[in-house]
Design a protein around this motif. Sequence first.
Motif, PDB file in Angstrom:
ATOM      1  N   GLY A   1      27.124   4.993   6.991  1.00 42.00           N
ATOM      2  CA  GLY A   1      27.488   5.673   5.763  1.00 42.00           C
ATOM      3  C   GLY A   1      26.726   5.258   4.526  1.00 42.00           C
ATOM      4  O   GLY A   1      27.146   5.562   3.407  1.00 42.00           O
ATOM      5  N   VAL A   2      25.591   4.575   4.711  1.00 40.45           N
ATOM      6  CA  VAL A   2      24.745   4.201   3.572  1.00 40.45           C
ATOM      7  C   VAL A   2      23.383   4.870   3.773  1.00 40.45           C
ATOM      8  O   VAL A   2      22.431   4.243   4.250  1.00 40.45           O
ATOM      9  N   PRO A   3      23.255   6.142   3.449  1.00 36.48           N
ATOM     10  CA  PRO A   3      22.022   6.878   3.732  1.00 36.48           C
ATOM     11  C   PRO A   3      20.820   6.323   2.976  1.00 36.48           C
ATOM     12  O   PRO A   3      20.935   5.866   1.840  1.00 36.48           O
ATOM     13  N   GLY A   4      19.674   6.342   3.647  1.00 40.79           N
ATOM     14  CA  GLY A   4      18.426   5.931   3.014  1.00 40.79           C
ATOM     15  C   GLY A   4      18.206   4.439   2.949  1.00 40.79           C
ATOM     16  O   GLY A   4      17.171   3.984   2.455  1.00 40.79           O
ATOM     17  N   PHE A   5      19.150   3.652   3.443  1.00 39.82           N
ATOM     18  CA  PHE A   5      19.005   2.193   3.385  1.00 39.82           C
ATOM     19  C   PHE A   5      17.983   1.758   4.430  1.00 39.82           C
ATOM     20  O   PHE A   5      18.139   2.001   5.618  1.00 39.82           O
ATOM     21  N   ASP A   6      16.935   1.100   3.971  1.00 35.06           N
ATOM     22  CA  ASP A   6      15.862   0.678   4.878  1.00 35.06           C
ATOM     23  C   ASP A   6      15.173  -0.548   4.294  1.00 35.06           C
ATOM     24  O   ASP A   6      14.419  -0.440   3.329  1.00 35.06           O
ATOM     25  N   VAL A   7      15.442  -1.699   4.849  1.00 36.88           N
ATOM     26  CA  VAL A   7      14.829  -2.945   4.397  1.00 36.88           C
ATOM     27  C   VAL A   7      14.274  -3.662   5.617  1.00 36.88           C
ATOM     28  O   VAL A   7      15.004  -3.941   6.568  1.00 36.88           O
ATOM     29  N   ALA A   8      12.996  -3.932   5.597  1.00 39.23           N
ATOM     30  CA  ALA A   8      12.366  -4.673   6.685  1.00 39.23           C
ATOM     31  C   ALA A   8      11.271  -5.545   6.115  1.00 39.23           C
ATOM     32  O   ALA A   8      10.612  -5.185   5.137  1.00 39.23           O
ATOM     33  N   SER A   9      11.081  -6.685   6.723  1.00 44.73           N
ATOM     34  CA  SER A   9       9.935  -7.522   6.372  1.00 44.73           C
ATOM     35  C   SER A   9       8.808  -7.225   7.338  1.00 44.73           C
ATOM     36  O   SER A   9       9.031  -6.722   8.451  1.00 44.73           O
ATOM     37  N   TRP A  10       7.621  -7.550   6.928  1.00 49.79           N
ATOM     38  CA  TRP A  10       6.469  -7.311   7.788  1.00 49.79           C
ATOM     39  C   TRP A  10       5.436  -8.412   7.591  1.00 49.79           C
ATOM     40  O   TRP A  10       5.453  -9.136   6.592  1.00 49.79           O
ATOM     41  N   TYR A  11       4.598  -8.535   8.578  1.00 47.87           N
ATOM     42  CA  TYR A  11       3.443  -9.426   8.505  1.00 47.87           C
ATOM     43  C   TYR A  11       2.192  -8.559   8.461  1.00 47.87           C
ATOM     44  O   TYR A  11       2.133  -7.502   9.111  1.00 47.87           O
ATOM     45  N   ALA A  12       1.203  -9.014   7.710  1.00 48.83           N
ATOM     46  CA  ALA A  12      -0.022  -8.227   7.585  1.00 48.83           C
ATOM     47  C   ALA A  12      -1.193  -9.138   7.268  1.00 48.83           C
ATOM     48  O   ALA A  12      -1.019 -10.258   6.785  1.00 48.83           O
ATOM     49  N   PHE A  13      -2.384  -8.628   7.535  1.00 48.79           N
ATOM     50  CA  PHE A  13      -3.611  -9.315   7.149  1.00 48.79           C
ATOM     51  C   PHE A  13      -4.190  -8.651   5.897  1.00 48.79           C
ATOM     52  O   PHE A  13      -4.285  -7.421   5.821  1.00 48.79           O
ATOM     53  N   TYR A  14      -4.555  -9.501   4.936  1.00 53.74           N
ATOM     54  CA  TYR A  14      -5.301  -9.065   3.758  1.00 53.74           C
ATOM     55  C   TYR A  14      -6.565  -9.924   3.654  1.00 53.74           C
ATOM     56  O   TYR A  14      -6.590 -11.080   4.111  1.00 53.74           O
ATOM     57  N   LEU A  15      -7.575  -9.376   3.013  1.00 54.69           N
ATOM     58  CA  LEU A  15      -8.809 -10.091   2.694  1.00 54.69           C
ATOM     59  C   LEU A  15      -9.014 -10.056   1.192  1.00 54.69           C
ATOM     60  O   LEU A  15      -8.387  -9.248   0.489  1.00 54.69           O
ATOM     61  N   PRO A  16      -9.891 -10.910   0.681  1.00 55.85           N
ATOM     62  CA  PRO A  16     -10.210 -10.801  -0.744  1.00 55.85           C
ATOM     63  C   PRO A  16     -10.822  -9.434  -1.052  1.00 55.85           C
ATOM     64  O   PRO A  16     -11.540  -8.854  -0.229  1.00 55.85           O
ATOM     65  N   ALA A  17     -10.517  -8.915  -2.223  1.00 60.41           N
ATOM     66  CA  ALA A  17     -11.145  -7.663  -2.658  1.00 60.41           C
ATOM     67  C   ALA A  17     -12.665  -7.839  -2.622  1.00 60.41           C
ATOM     68  O   ALA A  17     -13.187  -8.950  -2.762  1.00 60.41           O
ATOM     69  N   ARG A  18     -13.352  -6.741  -2.421  1.00 53.66           N
ATOM     70  CA  ARG A  18     -14.821  -6.713  -2.369  1.00 53.66           C
ATOM     71  C   ARG A  18     -15.398  -7.277  -1.073  1.00 53.66           C
ATOM     72  O   ARG A  18     -16.597  -7.472  -0.961  1.00 53.66           O
ATOM     73  N   THR A  19     -14.525  -7.527  -0.077  1.00 53.16           N
ATOM     74  CA  THR A  19     -15.032  -7.872   1.247  1.00 53.16           C
ATOM     75  C   THR A  19     -15.771  -6.652   1.802  1.00 53.16           C
ATOM     76  O   THR A  19     -15.294  -5.525   1.672  1.00 53.16           O
ATOM     77  N   PRO A  20     -16.949  -6.824   2.418  1.00 53.68           N
ATOM     78  CA  PRO A  20     -17.696  -5.686   2.950  1.00 53.68           C
ATOM     79  C   PRO A  20     -16.847  -4.825   3.884  1.00 53.68           C
ATOM     80  O   PRO A  20     -16.126  -5.349   4.744  1.00 53.68           O
ATOM     81  N   PRO A  21     -16.908  -3.514   3.719  1.00 56.59           N
ATOM     82  CA  PRO A  21     -16.087  -2.611   4.532  1.00 56.59           C
ATOM     83  C   PRO A  21     -16.272  -2.796   6.032  1.00 56.59           C
ATOM     84  O   PRO A  21     -15.312  -2.657   6.793  1.00 56.59           O
ATOM     85  N   GLU A  22     -17.481  -3.106   6.474  1.00 59.67           N
ATOM     86  CA  GLU A  22     -17.718  -3.264   7.906  1.00 59.67           C
ATOM     87  C   GLU A  22     -16.949  -4.465   8.469  1.00 59.67           C
ATOM     88  O   GLU A  22     -16.513  -4.446   9.621  1.00 59.67           O
ATOM     89  N   ILE A  23     -16.782  -5.489   7.665  1.00 57.84           N
ATOM     90  CA  ILE A  23     -16.019  -6.656   8.120  1.00 57.84           C
ATOM     91  C   ILE A  23     -14.533  -6.314   8.169  1.00 57.84           C
ATOM     92  O   ILE A  23     -13.818  -6.705   9.098  1.00 57.84           O
ATOM     93  N   ILE A  24     -14.055  -5.569   7.173  1.00 58.27           N
ATOM     94  CA  ILE A  24     -12.664  -5.113   7.196  1.00 58.27           C
ATOM     95  C   ILE A  24     -12.405  -4.297   8.455  1.00 58.27           C
ATOM     96  O   ILE A  24     -11.393  -4.495   9.157  1.00 58.27           O
ATOM     97  N   LYS A  25     -13.308  -3.402   8.775  1.00 63.52           N
ATOM     98  CA  LYS A  25     -13.157  -2.546   9.952  1.00 63.52           C
ATOM     99  C   LYS A  25     -13.111  -3.379  11.230  1.00 63.52           C
ATOM    100  O   LYS A  25     -12.312  -3.119  12.137  1.00 63.52           O
ATOM    101  N   LYS A  26     -13.957  -4.387  11.304  1.00 67.71           N
ATOM    102  CA  LYS A  26     -14.012  -5.209  12.510  1.00 67.71           C
ATOM    103  C   LYS A  26     -12.718  -6.002  12.695  1.00 67.71           C
ATOM    104  O   LYS A  26     -12.157  -6.045  13.796  1.00 67.71           O
ATOM    105  N   ILE A  27     -12.239  -6.617  11.623  1.00 63.14           N
ATOM    106  CA  ILE A  27     -11.006  -7.404  11.731  1.00 63.14           C
ATOM    107  C   ILE A  27      -9.832  -6.503  12.073  1.00 63.14           C
ATOM    108  O   ILE A  27      -8.980  -6.846  12.904  1.00 63.14           O
ATOM    109  N   GLN A  28      -9.772  -5.326  11.457  1.00 66.40           N
ATOM    110  CA  GLN A  28      -8.680  -4.389  11.759  1.00 66.40           C
ATOM    111  C   GLN A  28      -8.728  -3.962  13.231  1.00 66.40           C
ATOM    112  O   GLN A  28      -7.704  -3.990  13.934  1.00 66.40           O
ATOM    113  N   ALA A  29      -9.913  -3.580  13.700  1.00 66.08           N
ATOM    114  CA  ALA A  29     -10.037  -3.100  15.072  1.00 66.08           C
ATOM    115  C   ALA A  29      -9.745  -4.201  16.088  1.00 66.08           C
ATOM    116  O   ALA A  29      -9.046  -3.979  17.078  1.00 66.08           O
ATOM    117  N   ASP A  30     -10.245  -5.390  15.829  1.00 67.77           N
ATOM    118  CA  ASP A  30     -10.026  -6.490  16.772  1.00 67.77           C
ATOM    119  C   ASP A  30      -8.573  -6.946  16.772  1.00 67.77           C
ATOM    120  O   ASP A  30      -8.029  -7.342  17.807  1.00 67.77           O
TER     121      ASP A  30
END
Length: 325
Positions: A244-273
Motif C-alpha cells: 500500500g505504499v505505491p512508488g516506494f523504491d530504495v536500493a543501494s548499488w555498487y558501481a565503477f567510476y573513473l576520473p573525468a577525462r579518462t580516455p573513452p577507449e579505456i572506459i569502454k574496455k573496463i565496462q566490457a571486461d
Amino acid sequence: MEVPRRRFLQLAVSTVVIPAADPAEAQDWPHRVVRVVVGLPAGGGADAVARILANRLSEMWHQQVIVENRSGASGTLAYDAVAHAAPDGYTILLAARAPQLNQLLFSSINHNAADFAPVTLIGKFPYLLVVPASSPVKSLQEFISLARANPGKLTFASTGIGTLPHLAGELLKRAVGIEMTHVPYRGVAAGAMNDLVAGRVDAMFNALASLLQPVRTGQVRALAVTTAERFPAVHELPTFAECGVPGFDVASWYAFYLPARTPPEIIKKIQADTATALIDPAVRVKFEPLGTALIGSMPDQLADTARADAERFGPIIKALNITGE
C-alpha cells in the motif's frame, strides 16, 4: 532483478556512445598495477565486491589489480582520491553511493559529480524493514497503523545520519504521512541489532546481507523489502508497493567510476571486461552470500541511476537539513 546471461553478453560487446578516441590508447592498457579504491573498511560488503572483481579482472588483464581501502569521512576520502587521480584508468572507484549525494550531504568535500566518469553498475541490493520478534506488528500495514496512532513515539534505527537506511525511513514517513523518531547508530555492530532484538528500538532499516541471518533465525521479523519488485533472495517478502505504499523504491548499488577525462577507449574496455566478469559462474557464486543481484550496465545507465537517486533523496535531505556524519 538479475539480468539474463544474454543481456550481459550484449553489455560486454555493446558500443558505448561516447566521443571517439584513438583505439591505441586502450590497446596497451593496462601495463601496470590497477587500483580499486573503496571508501569502506576491509571485511565489509563493498570490500568483498571489490576483491571479487579485482581478482577476476587481474586474471583477465594479466596485471595485478589491488584493492585500496580509504575509509573515513563517510567514504568521501575514496571519492576525493579518485576525483583527483590521473585520468589514465589506473585508479577506479568502487562506489556505493551516487557522487551527487555527496554534494548534498557533505559541505566540506573536494569533489563533485562532474569529476567522475561513470563506467558500469555492478549490482544492487535492497533494504529490509524489520521489527523485534517480540513486536505485535506482523505486517507493514500494521506498522503504519501503529505509527499513525502514536505519532512520533515509534523509533527506527539506521546505520547513521544521511545513510540510505535513514533516508528510506524518512521517505516512508513522507509517503504515508507518519511521524517516527530516528535513532542513528554507527553501523549494525555498534549496538543497533542488540537494541532492536531487545525491543529498545521499534524497527530498523538495514541491508539485506546484514539482516538475512537474523530474519532466518527468528531474531527479528521482516515486514517488507524496499525495492520496487520482490528480491530473489527473500522472494517471500512483499514490496512496500504491494503493502500500500505505491512508488516506494530504495536500493543501494555498487558501481565503477573513473576520473573525468579518462580516455573513452579505456572506459569502454573496463565496462566490457567487467560485464564479462559478471557472467562468470565462479564470480556469481561468490556474490550469492552478499545478497547482491548482479546487474551490469552501460555508462549512461549508471549516470541515469545516480541522477535518479539525487532527485529522489535531494528534496528530503534539503527539507530536513540532513548532514552526513
